[in-house]
Design an enzyme around this catalytic site. Structure first.
Site, PDB file in Angstrom:
ATOM      1  N   CYS A   1      -7.714   7.855  64.711  1.00 44.49           N
ATOM      2  CA  CYS A   1      -8.894   8.616  65.146  1.00 44.49           C
ATOM      3  C   CYS A   1     -10.134   8.304  64.316  1.00 44.49           C
ATOM      4  O   CYS A   1     -11.249   8.594  64.725  1.00 44.49           O
ATOM      5  CB  CYS A   1      -8.610  10.112  65.085  1.00 44.49           C
TER       6      CYS A   1
ATOM      7  N   HIS B   1     -15.070  14.148  65.242  1.00 50.96           N
ATOM      8  CA  HIS B   1     -13.906  13.779  66.044  1.00 50.96           C
ATOM      9  C   HIS B   1     -13.414  15.018  66.786  1.00 50.96           C
ATOM     10  O   HIS B   1     -13.277  16.087  66.197  1.00 50.96           O
ATOM     11  CB  HIS B   1     -12.820  13.236  65.120  1.00 50.96           C
TER      12      HIS B   1
ATOM     13  N   ASN C   1      -8.312  14.840  72.853  1.00 53.85           N
ATOM     14  CA  ASN C   1      -8.400  13.943  71.703  1.00 53.85           C
ATOM     15  C   ASN C   1      -8.229  12.499  72.180  1.00 53.85           C
ATOM     16  O   ASN C   1      -7.143  12.109  72.596  1.00 53.85           O
ATOM     17  CB  ASN C   1      -7.304  14.331  70.700  1.00 53.85           C
TER      18      ASN C   1
HETATM   19  N1  ACO Z   1       2.253  25.151  75.131  1.00 55.80           N
HETATM   20  C1  ACO Z   1       2.865  26.265  74.749  1.00 55.80           C
HETATM   21  N2  ACO Z   1       3.407  26.448  73.517  1.00 55.80           N
HETATM   22  C2  ACO Z   1       3.310  25.418  72.673  1.00 55.80           C
HETATM   23  C3  ACO Z   1       2.686  24.201  73.016  1.00 55.80           C
HETATM   24  C4  ACO Z   1       2.162  24.087  74.304  1.00 55.80           C
HETATM   25  N3  ACO Z   1       1.552  22.978  74.718  1.00 55.80           N
HETATM   26  N4  ACO Z   1       2.748  23.374  71.954  1.00 55.80           N
HETATM   27  C5  ACO Z   1       3.376  24.024  70.985  1.00 55.80           C
HETATM   28  N5  ACO Z   1       3.723  25.255  71.409  1.00 55.80           N
HETATM   29  C6  ACO Z   1       4.435  26.278  70.670  1.00 55.80           C
HETATM   30  C7  ACO Z   1       5.346  25.657  69.629  1.00 55.80           C
HETATM   31  O1  ACO Z   1       6.595  25.324  70.207  1.00 55.80           O
HETATM   32  C8  ACO Z   1       5.471  26.766  68.641  1.00 55.80           C
HETATM   33  O2  ACO Z   1       6.403  27.716  69.136  1.00 55.80           O
HETATM   34  P1  ACO Z   1       7.407  28.485  68.143  1.00 55.80           P
HETATM   35  O3  ACO Z   1       6.524  29.253  67.205  1.00 55.80           O
HETATM   36  O4  ACO Z   1       8.207  29.323  69.068  1.00 55.80           O
HETATM   37  O5  ACO Z   1       8.165  27.401  67.464  1.00 55.80           O
HETATM   38  C9  ACO Z   1       4.094  27.375  68.673  1.00 55.80           C
HETATM   39  O6  ACO Z   1       3.508  27.039  69.936  1.00 55.80           O
HETATM   40  C10 ACO Z   1       3.217  26.782  67.598  1.00 55.80           C
HETATM   41  O7  ACO Z   1       2.193  27.658  67.495  1.00 55.80           O
HETATM   42  P2  ACO Z   1       1.163  27.507  66.314  1.00 55.80           P
HETATM   43  O8  ACO Z   1       1.833  27.088  65.055  1.00 55.80           O
HETATM   44  O9  ACO Z   1       0.401  28.767  66.251  1.00 55.80           O
HETATM   45  O10 ACO Z   1       0.294  26.340  66.835  1.00 55.80           O
HETATM   46  P3  ACO Z   1      -1.046  25.907  66.190  1.00 55.80           P
HETATM   47  O11 ACO Z   1      -2.005  27.011  66.172  1.00 55.80           O
HETATM   48  O12 ACO Z   1      -0.797  25.173  64.889  1.00 55.80           O
HETATM   49  O13 ACO Z   1      -1.569  24.854  67.235  1.00 55.80           O
HETATM   50  C11 ACO Z   1      -1.796  22.498  67.441  1.00 55.80           C
HETATM   51  C12 ACO Z   1      -0.842  23.675  67.414  1.00 55.80           C
HETATM   52  C13 ACO Z   1      -2.736  22.677  68.603  1.00 55.80           C
HETATM   53  C14 ACO Z   1      -1.003  21.227  67.585  1.00 55.80           C
HETATM   54  C15 ACO Z   1      -2.613  22.483  66.113  1.00 55.80           C
HETATM   55  O14 ACO Z   1      -1.755  22.590  65.009  1.00 55.80           O
HETATM   56  C16 ACO Z   1      -3.452  21.236  65.976  1.00 55.80           C
HETATM   57  O15 ACO Z   1      -4.351  20.972  66.731  1.00 55.80           O
HETATM   58  N6  ACO Z   1      -3.221  20.461  64.930  1.00 55.80           N
HETATM   59  C17 ACO Z   1      -3.935  19.238  64.694  1.00 55.80           C
HETATM   60  C18 ACO Z   1      -3.194  18.132  65.322  1.00 55.80           C
HETATM   61  C19 ACO Z   1      -4.076  17.025  65.815  1.00 55.80           C
HETATM   62  O16 ACO Z   1      -5.179  17.218  66.212  1.00 55.80           O
HETATM   63  N7  ACO Z   1      -3.533  15.820  65.804  1.00 55.80           N
HETATM   64  C20 ACO Z   1      -4.197  14.723  66.324  1.00 55.80           C
HETATM   65  C21 ACO Z   1      -4.445  13.649  65.375  1.00 55.80           C
HETATM   66  S1  ACO Z   1      -5.126  14.107  63.889  1.00 55.80           S
HETATM   67  C22 ACO Z   1      -6.568  14.584  64.381  1.00 55.80           C
HETATM   68  O17 ACO Z   1      -7.027  14.050  65.349  1.00 55.80           O
HETATM   69  C23 ACO Z   1      -7.279  15.622  63.598  1.00 55.80           C
END
Ligand code: ACO
Length: 308
Positions: free
Chosen positions: A95, A235, A265
């Site tokens: 990214c 980003h 993204n």
């Molecule tokens: N739909 C429904 N539920 C989901 C989904 C979905 N698409 N994806 C995950 N969940 C569930 C998980 O299974 C988990 O359930 P559990 O608690 O029963 O195990 C729960 O949601 C996770 O919830 P949170 O921990 O509250 O999720 P969070 O608020 O951390 O959001 C996310 C997750 C969106 C991935 C966030 O952590 C994020 O954006 N992180 C950055 C990742 C990123 O952007 N990566 C790309 C490359 S690096 C960059 O570009 C910055």
């Protein structure tokens, strides 16, 4: 591909995706490969900059989804666009790739080696996304953006750049299978390990901290303050990461460009897509200080300060 489309594929909801990420749609480039998208963006950039293809002496293309393992996507684009006076190569920095590519172009120009470079950020992440994994498939999309970087007299242009990485975090966002460490084999059950695998919550925390630090570093190294910045073009990974960044560096969200709702993204394409939309919407005026900042798999992060 809308959130409603994804509801039909994995156990998710529009409400979950929109509230946790800010994403409502992402693009899937059916019938096109990475280089095709790059050519569209780059052709548009050459037109906008009133630049002839023979003037381009360097083509730097940032991607983690090239058409082929060999040659580089840059060489494919070079052939398709007949950029016969350029040296072309890819930058692999996920990214953050566009920030890296821009700073390389800027260095070559400042050193007097070249006068004009074409810098492209492009991804076809749909080929690399595991559509059985709701943790990742809702986040990513395809896209391309490009800029022409030219030598110019005066104080406008790329003022400084900062790039940092920490390979100790490399398994927070990675693809295990398909490289030399674990080559494809017909007998192996990939189980999605050849696609993007991610630990989202750890990345989230590091992204907020390091994107904030990188933004402040390029501003302070130039002897400026956050108040001098007209717009931050971050980003587009997660609206909550961007809001936390704005809060941490104490800048109003009015000065932060957002288009994540439409594209998700798009990795290396994210910053140039956002920059182009900000520019076309009249959000950037001549003489404005603009900060671009990114973060991604590596982990790697960086920022660039530009006087527009
Ligand atoms: N739909 C429904 N539920 C989901 C989904 C979905 N698409 N994806 C995950 N969940 C569930 C998980 O299974 C988990 O359930 P559990 O608690 O029963 O195990 C729960 O949601 C996770 O919830 P949170 O921990 O509250 O999720 P969070 O608020 O951390 O959001 C996310 C997750 C969106 C991935 C966030 O952590 C994020 O954006 N992180 C950055 C990742 C990123 O952007 N990566 C790309 C490359 S690096 C960059 O570009 C910055």
């Amino acid at each position: 591909m809308t959130n409603a489309d994804l509801e039909k594929i994995v156990d998710t909801s529009d409400e979950w995706i929109a509230s946790r990420t800010g994403i409502r749609e992402r693009r899937v480039a059916n019938g096109m490969v990475t280089s095709d998208m790059a050519v569209i963006a780059a052709t548009s950039a050459l037109e906008m900059a009133d630049t002839d293809r023979d003037e381009i002496e360097m083509l730097i293309l940032a991607t983690v989804t090239p058409d082929y393992r060999l040659p580089s996507a840059a060489c494919v684009v070079q052939e398709k666009m007949e950029l016969n006076n350029a040296g072309a190569f890819d930058v692999v920095a996920a990214c953050t790739g566009f920030i890296n590519a821009l700073s390389i172009a800027s260095s070559f120009i400042e050193n007097g080696n070249i006068k004009k470079a074409l810098v492209i950020g492009v991804e076809k992440l749909s080929t690399f996304t595991n559509y059985k994994d709701r943790n990742t498939c809702v986040l990513f999309g395809d896209g391309a953006g490009a800029v022409v970087v030219s030598a110019e007299e005066g104080d406008r242009g790329i003022i400084n750049s900062f790039i940092k990485s920490d390979g100790r975090y490399r398994k927070l966002l990675w693809s295990e299978v398909g490289g030399a460490a674990n080559p494809y084999s017909e007998s192996f059950d990939f189980n999605g390990n050849d696609k993007i695998m991610m630990n989202g919550s750890d990345i989230f925390k590091i992204a907020v901290k390091e994107m904030s630090n990188a933004t402040l570093k390029v501003i302070e190294d130039a002897g400026l303050t956050v108040d001098d910045i007209a717009i931050v073009v971050p980003h587009q990974a997660n609206i909550r990461i961007i809001e936390a960044l704005a809060k941490r560096i104490k800048i109003s969200m009015d000065k932060v460009f957002l288009n994540i709702a439409k594209y998700g993204n798009t990795s290396a394409a994210s910053v140039p897509l956002a920059l182009d939309e900000a520019n076309r919407e009249g959000r950037i005026k001549d003489g404005d200080y603009v900060v671009m900042v990114a973060f991604g798999g590596g982990l790697i992060w960086g920022a660039t300060l530009v006087k527009w």
